[in-house]
Design a protein around this motif. Structure first.
Motif, short mmCIF file in Angstrom:
data_model
loop_
_atom_site.label_atom_id
_atom_site.label_comp_id
_atom_site.label_asym_id
_atom_site.label_seq_id
_atom_site.Cartn_x
_atom_site.Cartn_y
_atom_site.Cartn_z
N ALA A 30 0.83 -1.21 0.00
CA ALA A 30 0.00 0.00 0.00
C ALA A 30 0.87 1.26 0.00
O ALA A 30 0.49 2.28 -0.59
CB ALA A 30 -0.92 -0.01 1.23
N GLU A 31 2.01 1.18 0.63
CA GLU A 31 2.91 2.34 0.73
C GLU A 31 3.58 2.65 -0.61
O GLU A 31 3.83 3.81 -0.94
CB GLU A 31 3.96 2.08 1.81
CG GLU A 31 4.91 3.22 2.06
CD GLU A 31 5.93 2.88 3.14
OE1 GLU A 31 7.13 3.20 2.95
OE2 GLU A 31 5.53 2.30 4.17
N VAL A 32 3.89 1.61 -1.36
CA VAL A 32 4.66 1.81 -2.60
C VAL A 32 3.82 1.70 -3.86
O VAL A 32 4.31 1.94 -4.96
CB VAL A 32 5.83 0.79 -2.67
CG1 VAL A 32 6.78 1.00 -1.52
CG2 VAL A 32 5.31 -0.65 -2.69
N GLU A 33 2.53 1.34 -3.71
CA GLU A 33 1.68 1.14 -4.89
C GLU A 33 1.62 2.36 -5.80
O GLU A 33 1.75 2.21 -7.03
CB GLU A 33 0.27 0.73 -4.46
CG GLU A 33 -0.64 0.44 -5.66
CD GLU A 33 -2.05 0.05 -5.25
OE1 GLU A 33 -2.80 -0.40 -6.13
OE2 GLU A 33 -2.38 0.20 -4.06
N PRO A 34 1.47 3.58 -5.27
CA PRO A 34 1.41 4.74 -6.19
C PRO A 34 2.68 4.88 -7.03
O PRO A 34 2.60 5.18 -8.22
CB PRO A 34 1.24 5.93 -5.24
CG PRO A 34 0.61 5.35 -4.02
CD PRO A 34 1.21 3.98 -3.88
N ALA A 35 3.86 4.67 -6.41
CA ALA A 35 5.12 4.79 -7.15
C ALA A 35 5.24 3.71 -8.21
O ALA A 35 5.71 3.97 -9.33
CB ALA A 35 6.30 4.72 -6.18
N ILE A 36 4.80 2.48 -7.87
CA ILE A 36 4.86 1.39 -8.84
C ILE A 36 3.93 1.68 -10.02
O ILE A 36 4.30 1.49 -11.19
CB ILE A 36 4.47 0.05 -8.18
CG1 ILE A 36 5.52 -0.35 -7.12
CG2 ILE A 36 4.33 -1.05 -9.23
CD1 ILE A 36 5.14 -1.59 -6.34
#
Length: 635
Positions: free
Chosen positions: A491-497
């Motif tokens: 959830a923390e890295v999903e936007p960057a991915i």
């Protein structure tokens, strides 16, 4: 001007003749001819010959020492003693063995007479132009060589040189090939470039619902937070001990008296000059013309001394001082060539001397100032002496405490307190440090970093050993707090991915669009693009464009202009390149052509030599003890 008349050091320095005991080309940087040492474990075997662990460790040490000499003594040697570098060094030792085998197979040998001549002709072994056995013996003693061993190494090197020369003699580059090379490397072309960026296609990208999650699960290392540790440590060093060191007035006075000559400022003189240059080897007529010009200037200056600076600017042929009115600044004895110095140090202040003849020509000199010899008083010299004595005492104290410190952090392995109290140095704290990241000093030492993150230190709460992080600097540390490595939640890295994958897909669409536009341009159809103004580029002048764009432009078919090529942007997207004009390089002069032929021939001979060694590897069995290779060299 100082490069014209300052004297160079002329003392003979006994040199290690490195060129005599290394393979004479840039393929290797490690010298080692120790062969089949008895009783030594083999780290590698080349045919029937062994490369011992001792030989390999010596080669590693030698290479590390070279790095120290090149990059400074404070460099952390453990950063260089890596598996990759150790493998390169071992490969070089194997190649040396293979080269020796090739030399033996070629039947090359060096006669005793040729060996004798080589030693006799070495300038470092000569005195007054003749071979000096005394100098030869000094060299052998300084390098711990017996005559037989050194001469054996030299014979091998001469055989290697013969072999290399025989290979080089087969390399050939013709003038036509060299001209074609120069034409290709120096040709310019006028081009225009359009970048088709991924950003234009972001809105067209639709990612599948599971795409980001799949990427996250297959790239866990990208989202891993490395292990972290906060440590306390003690650093025992000369610099740390200096503040603890005391020096009394009697010691300072005794040192001052014993080293009085160090605190004397020798006489210095300041002069200006006008140089009328003429080479020492010039013809008599040239010397006469120079002398007459110098005499005329001298007479003019004697009549009007105030014009010295202006005349120097207009007439002096010393480019370094002429613009400053001939001013050379202050200098002491030994700084200038003898005739110039003798004239200056005999003169009185404001006296004009000349013309003075030196190997550089004729000098008209004006002595402008004198600084008489002056001794520093004890009071003036005290801060310098105090610092020197404190450093000497701290160095002695360091030598006395180093072993005690090393033993204490090992014996009292759960605390640094005993070591701190015994050597009277504070326990310091580090910030949080991430494994593998750039760490603050002294933890930027690879060995200390590895120890701090070890299970022994983090899990068992033990001190590290005392690690030498620099010359005369030991550090011991222990972990105060630690955090294991962890993977950031999806959830923390999903936007960057999502953003990354979207841009990658947009880059593919941009490249596809670029390929389509390139096809239209080549068919002389409208591609709905407007190229900017043409820019002249070459391999030497790339105009800020990516290398792959320049390469494509210079390789483009130019039978019909304009011509078009396209290349993918490694960062995503596509480059469309229009080639509008070919600019031929200026004709190469004879010197450039010869230099190019030499360079290409040398490269060709290097390739041939490497091919021979590569071929030997296929014929001779080479085995490597990988476990021994992974072990660190003994320091």
């Amino acid at each position: 001007m100082l490069e014209y008349i300052r004297t160079a050091a002329k003392t003979w320095i006994a040199k290690v003749i490195l060129a005599l005991i290394t393979v004479p080309f840039a393929l290797w940087g490690v010298e080692s001819y120790i062969r089949n040492a008895p009783g030594q474990d083999a780290i590698a075997k080349v045919g029937d010959e062994k490369i011992s662990t001792e030989e390999f460790n010596n080669a590693v040490k030698n290479q590390l020492e070279r790095y120290r000499q090149q990059l400074g003594s404070s460099i952390d040697s453990s950063l260089l003693d890596t598996p990759k570098m150790r493998k390169l060094i071992l490969d070089s030792l194997v190649d040396q063995r293979l080269l020796t085998t090739a030399i033996q197979a070629g039947g090359l040998s060096v006669s005793n007479e040729a060996l004798k001549d080589r030693i006799s002709d070495e300038a470092s072994f000569q005195e007054n132009g003749k071979f000096s056995k005394a100098r030869y013996d000094i060299f052998l003693a300084s390098q711990n060589y017996t005559p037989a061993r050194f001469e054996g190494l030299l014979r091998k090197d001469m055989e290697s040189q013969q072999f290399v020369e025989s290979v080089a003699s087969t390399a050939f580059t013709g003038s036509v090939s060299a001209q074609q090379y120069l034409l290709a490397s120096e040709q310019s072309r006028e081009i225009a470039v359009i970048a088709i960026a991924p950003e234009k296609f972001l809105s067209n990208v639709k990612l599948a619902s599971e795409q980001a999650k799949n990427y996250y699960e297959s790239h866990q290392a990208d989202f891993t937070i490395p292990a972290q540790v906060k440590a306390e440590y003690i650093e025992l060093s000369i610099d740390a001990l200096v503040p603890q060191t005391q020096v009394n007035a009697e010691e300072i006075k005794a040192y001052y008296d014993a080293n009085a000559a160090r605190y004397v400022q020798k006489e210095e003189r300041k002069a200006s000059h006008i140089l009328i240059s003429v080479a020492a080897t010039a013809k008599d007529e040239e010397k006469k013309v120079a002398r007459e010009k110098a005499d005329a200037l001298f007479a003019q200056i004697k009549k009007s001394p105030k014009d010295f600076a202006d005349l120097a600017k207009k007439n002096s042929q010393d480019p370094g001082s002429a613009q400053n009115g001939g001013d050379l600044g202050f200098f002491g004895r030994g700084a200038m060539v003898a005739p110039f110095e003798q004239a200056v140090f005999k003169a009185s202040k404001d006296e004009i001397i000349g013309p003075v003849k030196s190997d550089f020509g004729y000098h008209i000199i004006r002595l402008t100032d004198i600084r008489p010899e002056k001794a520093k008083t004890l009071a003036d010299a005290t801060p310098e002496i105090e610092g020197e004595l404190k450093k000497q005492k701290a160095q002695k104290k360091f030598a006395e405490l180093a072993e005690k410190f090393t033993n204490l952090v090992y014996e009292q392995s759960t605390s640094l307190k005993a070591a701190s109290e015994t050597i009277s140095l504070p326990i310091k704290q580090s910030p949080w440090m991430a494994k593998g990241a750039g760490l603050p000093a002294p933890f930027n030492n690879a060995k200390l970093m590895t120890s701090v993150f070890s299970d022994e230190v983090i899990k068992n709460k033990r001190n590290t050993e005392a690690v030498e992080v620099a010359t005369n600097s030991l550090v011991a540390a222990r972990a105060l707090e630690s955090k294991p490595s962890s993977v950031r939640p999806f959830a923390e890295v999903e936007p960057a991915i999502t953003a990354r994958l979207t841009r990658e897909e947009a880059g593919k669409l941009a490249a596809k669009d670029g390929v389509a536009k390139l096809a239209l341009l080549r068919e002389a159809k409208s591609a709905d693009v407007t190229f900017p103004q043409l820019l002249a580029v070459s391999r030497a002048n790339q105009g800020g464009l990516p290398p792959n764009v320049i390469d494509a432009a210079l390789r483009a078919d130019t039978k019909a202009l304009p011509s078009y090529v396209g290349v993918e942007n490694p960062n995503g997207g596509y480059f469309l390149v229009q080639v509008g004009k070919v600019i031929a390089p200026p004709a190469s002069d004879e010197a450039k052509l010869k230099a190019t032929i030499t360079r290409l021939t040398q490269a060709q001979s290097q390739q041939q030599l490497q091919s021979i060694i590569t071929g030997m590897r296929t014929k001779i069995d080479v085995s490597i003890n990988k476990d021994a290779l992974d072990k660190k060299a003994e320091k």
